[in-house]
Design an enzyme around this catalytic site. Structure first.
Site, mmCIF file in Angstrom:
data_model
loop_
_atom_site.group_PDB
_atom_site.id
_atom_site.type_symbol
_atom_site.label_atom_id
_atom_site.label_comp_id
_atom_site.label_asym_id
_atom_site.label_seq_id
_atom_site.Cartn_x
_atom_site.Cartn_y
_atom_site.Cartn_z
ATOM 1 N N HIS A 111 34.869 13.345 27.916
ATOM 2 C CA HIS A 111 36.113 14.105 27.892
ATOM 3 C C HIS A 111 36.415 14.671 26.505
ATOM 4 C CE1 HIS A 111 36.648 13.032 31.940
ATOM 5 N NE2 HIS A 111 37.168 11.849 31.767
ATOM 6 N N CYS A 138 31.387 25.831 22.537
ATOM 7 C CA CYS A 138 32.745 25.292 22.687
ATOM 8 C C CYS A 138 33.282 24.725 21.372
ATOM 9 C CB CYS A 138 32.783 24.231 23.792
ATOM 10 S SG CYS A 138 31.531 22.944 23.638
#
Length: 341
Positions: free
Chosen positions: A218, A142
């Site tokens: 997050h 990612c």
């Protein structure tokens, strides 16, 4: 119509299934997993929109206990598909690869697998052409996916000689407990794997960097110091980023204060799970300092690799031969709108 299966219905697998289901030129044959996990139970409560294939036969009774219909086993799914998206835990994909080879199927592995598992270490924008027709692709992680988007965008416009990156890495996904409860930062050695991986995909760019694990969930935060091959202004950098559909330029002054603001923004948009496919960069962090372009980006780690994985399907299956045509179709079907603030 290319027939696709998703093996591993966890954090990434759920999102891959949803992403493939949105593609008008692909058919999601089904998903496979080993047990009635929370994502599988949620799928059941949503009416089982995807066919479920059981990858571990001894768990059949556990699935039946929850009334989850089973369409077959893992090999049944593989035989019905043209290509498999393997989103299993690291190491499992390497075992599954033997089955994909047995049936002569193509597969795309996620960033957790070792690079040597695949023919090409793949990124939709940076090296799409290298994936054309290949049997096995592996996605970048990612962080590396988002990082390469920005470096590739700059490199294609002005040329980039080298980059120095600093990553503040979230320690776990929301809902994960395996990292435990912690109040500490953990430092990795230089160079971090994202810098090394960037050079594998973009070998003409030198890269190094540090990584710090931090107890948040997050998103990751990356600061990049890139050395361009020609003089450039901040305004030009901003415009380069704004032109890229998978990069969003936002401002602190507009309320985008950090990772939590961006995560909340995704939920306020009504996106499933609050997902965002784009990486975000703050205009106030973009600057040109001496011979370096400096900027910071937010990586929504649960969803950022989904577009590039779908690009990989297009490349491996030779659905499109042109890079921009392929990524544009992925963007269109994922409803990536190229909006900046």
């Amino acid at each position: 119509m290319v027939k696709v299966g998703v093996v591993g219905y966890g954090t990434i697998g759920q999102r891959l299934a949803d992403g493939v289901a949105l593609q008008k030129d692909m058919e999601l044959i089904g998903i496979a997993d080993v047990a009635p996990t929370l994502p599988v139970l949620a799928l059941k409560e949503k009416g089982m929109p995807y066919n479920f294939y059981l990858a571990l036969s001894e768990n059949k009774e556990k699935l039946e206990k929850f009334g989850i219909p089973i369409s077959g086993n893992l090999e049944d799914l593989i035989k019905k598909c043209d290509i498999i998206l393997d989103a299993t835990n690291a190491g499992i994909g390497a075992k599954n690869k033997k089955l994909y080879e047995k049936y002569g199927k193509k597969a795309i592995f996620q960033g957790g697998e070792k690079t040597e598992i695949a023919d090409v270490f793949f990124h939709g924008y940076a090296n799409f052409e290298k994936g054309l027709g290949k049997q096995f692709l592996k996605l970048t992680s990612c962080n590396t996916t988002g990082l390469i988007r920005t470096v590739d965008a700059l490199d294609r416009e002005i040329g980039i000689d080298n980059v120095i990156i600093t990553i503040v890495r979230r320690v776990a996904d929301p809902g994960d407990y395996h990292r435990g409860l912690t109040n500490a930062l953990k430092v990795d050695k230089v160079p971090n794997h994202q810098a090394v991986d960037l050079m594998l995909v973009m070998p003409h760019v030198k890269a190094t960097g540090t990584l710090v694990h931090t107890p948040v969930t997050h998103g990751h935060f990356i600061t990049v110091a890139a050395k361009p091959k020609k003089t450039v202004t901040k305004e030009a950098v901003v415009e380069i980023f704004k032109k890229h559909p998978r990069i969003r330029v936002v401002k602190i002054e507009d309320g985008f204060l950090g990772n939590a603001s961006i995560f909340k923004f995704g939920r306020d948009l009504g996106h499933p799970r609050g997902d965002l496919y784009e990486v975000f960069t703050w205009e106030e962090t973009i600057t040109v300092f001496d011979d370096r372009i400096i900027y910071s980006i937010h990586i929504p780690q649960e969803s950022v690799t989904i577009p590039e994985t779908i690009d990989g399907i297009r490349a491996a299956m030779k659905m499109q031969l042109d890079r921009l045509e392929a990524v544009s179709l992925t963007n269109k079907y994922l409803n990536i709108k190229n909006i900046n603030y």
